[in-house]
Design an enzyme around this catalytic site. Structure first.
Site, PDB file in Angstrom:
ATOM      1  N   ASN A   1       2.633  12.774 -15.001  1.00 28.19           N
ATOM      2  CA  ASN A   1       2.152  12.282 -16.299  1.00 28.19           C
ATOM      3  C   ASN A   1       0.997  13.139 -16.810  1.00 28.19           C
ATOM      4  OD1 ASN A   1       2.921   9.310 -14.789  1.00 28.19           O
ATOM      5  ND2 ASN A   1       3.909   9.908 -16.685  1.00 28.19           N
ATOM      6  N   LEU A   2       0.831  13.083 -18.129  1.00 29.75           N
ATOM      7  CA  LEU A   2      -0.083  14.011 -18.795  1.00 29.75           C
ATOM      8  C   LEU A   2      -1.543  13.865 -18.349  1.00 29.75           C
ATOM      9  CD1 LEU A   2      -0.539  16.212 -20.886  1.00 29.75           C
ATOM     10  CD2 LEU A   2      -0.611  14.437 -22.657  1.00 29.75           C
TER      11      LEU A   2
ATOM     12  N   LYS B   1      13.765  -1.558 -14.987  1.00 28.34           N
ATOM     13  CA  LYS B   1      12.941  -2.414 -15.865  1.00 28.34           C
ATOM     14  C   LYS B   1      13.826  -3.235 -16.803  1.00 28.34           C
ATOM     15  CE  LYS B   1       8.923  -1.326 -14.311  1.00 28.34           C
ATOM     16  NZ  LYS B   1       8.198  -2.313 -13.507  1.00 28.34           N
TER      17      LYS B   1
ATOM     18  N   SER C   1       8.085  -1.932 -19.574  1.00 23.98           N
ATOM     19  CA  SER C   1       7.615  -0.613 -20.018  1.00 23.98           C
ATOM     20  C   SER C   1       8.256  -0.256 -21.346  1.00 23.98           C
ATOM     21  CB  SER C   1       8.037   0.409 -18.960  1.00 23.98           C
ATOM     22  OG  SER C   1       7.892   1.705 -19.459  1.00 23.98           O
TER      23      SER C   1
ATOM     24  N   TYR D   1      14.611   4.531 -13.077  1.00 26.47           N
ATOM     25  CA  TYR D   1      13.396   3.709 -13.147  1.00 26.47           C
ATOM     26  C   TYR D   1      13.457   2.788 -14.374  1.00 26.47           C
ATOM     27  CZ  TYR D   1       8.711   2.448 -14.645  1.00 26.47           C
ATOM     28  OH  TYR D   1       7.628   1.737 -15.110  1.00 26.47           O
TER      29      TYR D   1
ATOM     30  N   LEU E   1       0.829  -1.227   0.000  1.00 22.63           N
ATOM     31  CA  LEU E   1       0.000   0.000   0.000  1.00 22.63           C
ATOM     32  C   LEU E   1       0.855   1.266   0.000  1.00 22.63           C
ATOM     33  CD1 LEU E   1      -2.814  -1.138   2.512  1.00 22.63           C
ATOM     34  CD2 LEU E   1      -2.762  -1.370   0.024  1.00 22.63           C
ATOM     35  N   SER E   2       2.114   1.149  -0.484  1.00 25.52           N
ATOM     36  CA  SER E   2       2.980   2.333  -0.528  1.00 25.52           C
ATOM     37  C   SER E   2       2.478   3.331  -1.566  1.00 25.52           C
ATOM     38  CB  SER E   2       4.435   1.941  -0.831  1.00 25.52           C
ATOM     39  OG  SER E   2       4.508   1.189  -2.027  1.00 25.52           O
TER      40      SER E   2
HETATM   41  P1  NAD Z   1       1.000   1.651  -8.988  1.00 26.47           P
HETATM   42  O1  NAD Z   1       2.008   2.411  -8.190  1.00 26.47           O
HETATM   43  O2  NAD Z   1      -0.389   2.151  -9.032  1.00 26.47           O
HETATM   44  O3  NAD Z   1       0.973   0.125  -8.504  1.00 26.47           O
HETATM   45  C1  NAD Z   1       2.089  -0.529  -7.964  1.00 26.47           C
HETATM   46  C2  NAD Z   1       1.650  -1.201  -6.666  1.00 26.47           C
HETATM   47  O4  NAD Z   1       2.770  -1.882  -6.092  1.00 26.47           O
HETATM   48  C3  NAD Z   1       1.164  -0.186  -5.616  1.00 26.47           C
HETATM   49  O5  NAD Z   1      -0.094  -0.586  -5.128  1.00 26.47           O
HETATM   50  C4  NAD Z   1       2.231  -0.219  -4.527  1.00 26.47           C
HETATM   51  O6  NAD Z   1       1.687  -0.004  -3.248  1.00 26.47           O
HETATM   52  C5  NAD Z   1       2.805  -1.622  -4.698  1.00 26.47           C
HETATM   53  N1  NAD Z   1       4.199  -1.802  -4.272  1.00 26.47           N
HETATM   54  C6  NAD Z   1       5.288  -1.070  -4.609  1.00 26.47           C
HETATM   55  N2  NAD Z   1       6.400  -1.578  -4.050  1.00 26.47           N
HETATM   56  C7  NAD Z   1       6.005  -2.668  -3.333  1.00 26.47           C
HETATM   57  C8  NAD Z   1       6.680  -3.614  -2.508  1.00 26.47           C
HETATM   58  N3  NAD Z   1       7.997  -3.563  -2.298  1.00 26.47           N
HETATM   59  N4  NAD Z   1       5.957  -4.593  -1.925  1.00 26.47           N
HETATM   60  C9  NAD Z   1       4.606  -4.676  -2.117  1.00 26.47           C
HETATM   61  N5  NAD Z   1       3.916  -3.810  -2.875  1.00 26.47           N
HETATM   62  C10 NAD Z   1       4.612  -2.811  -3.474  1.00 26.47           C
HETATM   63  O7  NAD Z   1       1.601   1.512 -10.463  1.00 26.47           O
HETATM   64  P2  NAD Z   1       0.901   1.033 -11.811  1.00 26.47           P
HETATM   65  O8  NAD Z   1       0.730   2.205 -12.702  1.00 26.47           O
HETATM   66  O9  NAD Z   1      -0.255   0.157 -11.506  1.00 26.47           O
HETATM   67  O10 NAD Z   1       2.085   0.173 -12.418  1.00 26.47           O
HETATM   68  C11 NAD Z   1       2.200  -1.220 -12.189  1.00 26.47           C
HETATM   69  C12 NAD Z   1       3.499  -1.711 -12.803  1.00 26.47           C
HETATM   70  O11 NAD Z   1       3.506  -1.376 -14.185  1.00 26.47           O
HETATM   71  C13 NAD Z   1       4.747  -1.089 -12.190  1.00 26.47           C
HETATM   72  O12 NAD Z   1       5.742  -2.071 -12.115  1.00 26.47           O
HETATM   73  C14 NAD Z   1       5.113  -0.025 -13.198  1.00 26.47           C
HETATM   74  O13 NAD Z   1       6.497   0.247 -13.188  1.00 26.47           O
HETATM   75  C15 NAD Z   1       4.693  -0.659 -14.508  1.00 26.47           C
HETATM   76  N6  NAD Z   1       4.401   0.319 -15.571  1.00 26.47           N
HETATM   77  C16 NAD Z   1       3.506   1.338 -15.332  1.00 26.47           C
HETATM   78  C17 NAD Z   1       3.279   2.281 -16.331  1.00 26.47           C
HETATM   79  C18 NAD Z   1       2.333   3.438 -16.094  1.00 26.47           C
HETATM   80  O14 NAD Z   1       2.431   4.436 -16.817  1.00 26.47           O
HETATM   81  N7  NAD Z   1       1.404   3.350 -15.146  1.00 26.47           N
HETATM   82  C19 NAD Z   1       3.918   2.181 -17.573  1.00 26.47           C
HETATM   83  C20 NAD Z   1       4.787   1.121 -17.791  1.00 26.47           C
HETATM   84  C21 NAD Z   1       5.022   0.197 -16.771  1.00 26.47           C
HETATM   85  N1  UFG Z   2       3.420  16.300 -21.008  1.00 30.41           N
HETATM   86  C1  UFG Z   2       3.111  17.648 -21.001  1.00 30.41           C
HETATM   87  N2  UFG Z   2       2.758  18.223 -19.818  1.00 30.41           N
HETATM   88  C2  UFG Z   2       2.691  17.526 -18.648  1.00 30.41           C
HETATM   89  C3  UFG Z   2       3.011  16.150 -18.669  1.00 30.41           C
HETATM   90  C4  UFG Z   2       3.381  15.564 -19.868  1.00 30.41           C
HETATM   91  O1  UFG Z   2       3.157  18.303 -22.033  1.00 30.41           O
HETATM   92  O2  UFG Z   2       2.390  18.110 -17.603  1.00 30.41           O
HETATM   93  C5  UFG Z   2       3.769  15.650 -22.292  1.00 30.41           C
HETATM   94  C6  UFG Z   2       5.157  15.040 -22.314  1.00 30.41           C
HETATM   95  O3  UFG Z   2       6.103  15.999 -22.706  1.00 30.41           O
HETATM   96  C7  UFG Z   2       4.967  13.905 -23.328  1.00 30.41           C
HETATM   97  C8  UFG Z   2       3.515  13.463 -23.132  1.00 30.41           C
HETATM   98  O4  UFG Z   2       2.880  14.562 -22.479  1.00 30.41           O
HETATM   99  O5  UFG Z   2       5.102  14.400 -24.641  1.00 30.41           O
HETATM  100  C9  UFG Z   2       3.363  12.230 -22.275  1.00 30.41           C
HETATM  101  O6  UFG Z   2       4.060  12.416 -21.046  1.00 30.41           O
HETATM  102  P1  UFG Z   2       3.855  11.436 -19.786  1.00 30.41           P
HETATM  103  O7  UFG Z   2       4.689  11.986 -18.682  1.00 30.41           O
HETATM  104  O8  UFG Z   2       2.413  11.227 -19.527  1.00 30.41           O
HETATM  105  O9  UFG Z   2       4.415  10.046 -20.313  1.00 30.41           O
HETATM  106  P2  UFG Z   2       5.861   9.624 -20.851  1.00 30.41           P
HETATM  107  O10 UFG Z   2       5.675   9.065 -22.210  1.00 30.41           O
HETATM  108  O11 UFG Z   2       6.844  10.697 -20.678  1.00 30.41           O
HETATM  109  O12 UFG Z   2       6.271   8.451 -19.834  1.00 30.41           O
HETATM  110  C10 UFG Z   2       5.334   7.493 -19.346  1.00 30.41           C
HETATM  111  C11 UFG Z   2       5.815   6.998 -17.990  1.00 30.41           C
HETATM  112  C12 UFG Z   2       7.074   6.204 -18.147  1.00 30.41           C
HETATM  113  C13 UFG Z   2       6.847   5.093 -19.121  1.00 30.41           C
HETATM  114  C14 UFG Z   2       6.341   5.630 -20.434  1.00 30.41           C
HETATM  115  C15 UFG Z   2       6.002   4.502 -21.369  1.00 30.41           C
HETATM  116  O13 UFG Z   2       6.038   8.095 -17.101  1.00 30.41           O
HETATM  117  O14 UFG Z   2       7.445   5.650 -16.928  1.00 30.41           O
HETATM  118  O15 UFG Z   2       5.186   6.431 -20.226  1.00 30.41           O
HETATM  119  O16 UFG Z   2       5.183   3.580 -20.741  1.00 30.41           O
HETATM  120  F1  UFG Z   2       7.993   4.443 -19.321  1.00 30.41           F
END
Ligand code: NAD
Ligand code: UFG
Length: 334
Positions: A198-199, A152, A124, A148, A33-34
């Protein structure tokens, strides 16, 4: 099937748990739940009529992991748990390496011990770094630009080495593009605390008037309108991809990577105007300098996932924008 979902209370994990429960899987969650809240479990139950078994705790706690495997026999594990904020990973690299790597290594050790060798891992599109060719295929060159992303890529390498060492393992590396959207019930979604990076979460905070305007990071990229282009994918489509991946690894061995994206790229301004149109809300924005580390364009070739996992995205940008806002409107009205 009985599936362990690590990080199952998080954004993508919770939607995947719903998908699994709706397809008659038994689900056990471990989450510390972090970055999530226990209330998610009630919402999962409201949607599916089923309550997953929940262990609150840290994946780095070996004893807890062993206890869970002693109490359950799993067919497969879906591993979401990890930290995911790019900027924070630059500030606190050790925290990211420790949490993301240690969690995964402990998990694999315990899976080995209990002879459960079927794993789906959340990778990712960040592992493609700055892509040389678009759309991006799975065999593109891999590189990273922040800690980060490096966690991955390192985990992908670790898992490949594991399969070389023991051919009984079966692992799917799912490379997500940009997940947005929320469950149509309005009960699950993403609403980060503080100022979002994120956007879509940022647009939402502007829509709810918690932030005055969106800063658009650059309009001088070599793209259709000068703003950054990304492959946005609905989180419910993404969740379905995990069920397809589990079905694939259950009956095979080896390791493979799959792009989970729509194959379509939309610019920042296209996302903003779609959001405004479907939700009937104005999103004020200002063009600002580029954000350091950003790339111009990133979108998937998702054909390999279609061929091998029998999966493809079905939801369009309108649905993503509508469902994202519906979730936040729903929780704000409570
Ligand atoms: P999220 O933060 O909402 O979910 C991750 C969950 O893992 C959280 O509930 C957190 O409490 C739990 N957690 C973290 N560290 C832990 C630990 N040591 N032990 C137990 N629980 C732990 O993130 P999400 O967006 O659901 O992403 C899930 C996965 O997908 C992540 O590995 C993330 O890196 C990957 N991912 C996410 C995105 C994105 O844009 N959301 C894109 C590409 C990859
Ligand atoms: N952007 C803005 N304003 C904002 C936020 C984002 O203009 O306030 C723009 C960025 O410049 C980019 C686009 O919106 O062109 C998307 O940006 P995000 O931050 O939403 O996403 P990214 O593609 O930069 O990265 C995300 C995650 C990464 C992941 C990647 C691919 O943050 O961890 O998508 O999954 F690796």
């Amino acid at each position: 099937m009985k599936i362990l979902v690590t990080g199952g209370c998080g954004y993508i994990g919770s939607h995947t748990v719903v998908e699994l429960l709706e397809n008659d899987c038994e689900v056990v969650i471990i989450d510390d739940l972090s970055n999530s809240d226990k209330i998610v479990l009630n919402h999962i139950q409201k949607i599916t009529g089923k309550m997953p078994i929940f262990y609150e705790g840290d994946m780095k706690n070996f004893d807890l992991l062993r206890k869970i495997f002693q109490e359950h026999t799993f067919d497969a594990v879906i591993h979401f748990a990890g930290y995911k904020a790019v900027g924070e990973s630059v500030q606190k690299p050790l925290m990211y390496y420790e949490n993301n790597l240690e969690s995964t290594i402990h998990l694999c050790e315990v899976m080995n011990e209990f002879h459960c060798k079927k794993l789906v891992f959340s990778s990712s599109a960040t592992v493609y770094g700055s892509p040389e060719k678009l759309p991006i295929k799975e065999d593109a060159k891999l590189s990273t630009t922040n800690p980060y992303g490096t966690t991955k890529l390192m985990i992908e390498h670790i898992l490949r080495d594991l399969v070389v060492s023991d051919s009984n393992w079966s692992i799917a590396l799912l490379r997500y593009f940009n997940p947005i959207g929320a469950h149509t019930s309005g009960l699950l979604g993403e609403n980060p605390k503080g100022i979002p990076n994120n956007l879509m979460p940022y647009i939402i905070k502007v829509a709810t008037k918690e932030l005055p305007q969106l800063n658009v990071f650059g309009n001088d990229y070599d793209t259709k309108d000068g703003t950054g282009v990304r492959d946005y994918i609905h989180v419910v489509d993404l969740a379905h991809g995990h069920l397809c991946a589990v079905n694939k690894i259950i009956n095979s061995t080896g390791i493979d990577a799959y792009n989970l994206g729509t194959g379509k790229g939309y610019s920042v301004l296209e996302l903003v105007s779609t959001f405004e149109r479907v939700n009937n809300i104005k999103i004020p924005y200002e063009i600002c300098p580029r954000r350091s580390g950003d790339i111009a364009e990133c979108y998937a070739d998702p054909s390999y996932a279609k061929e091998k996992l029998n999966w493809e995205a079905t939801k369009n940008l309108e649905e993503m924008c509508r469902d994202s806002y519906n979730y936040v409107s729903n929780i704000n009205n409570k």
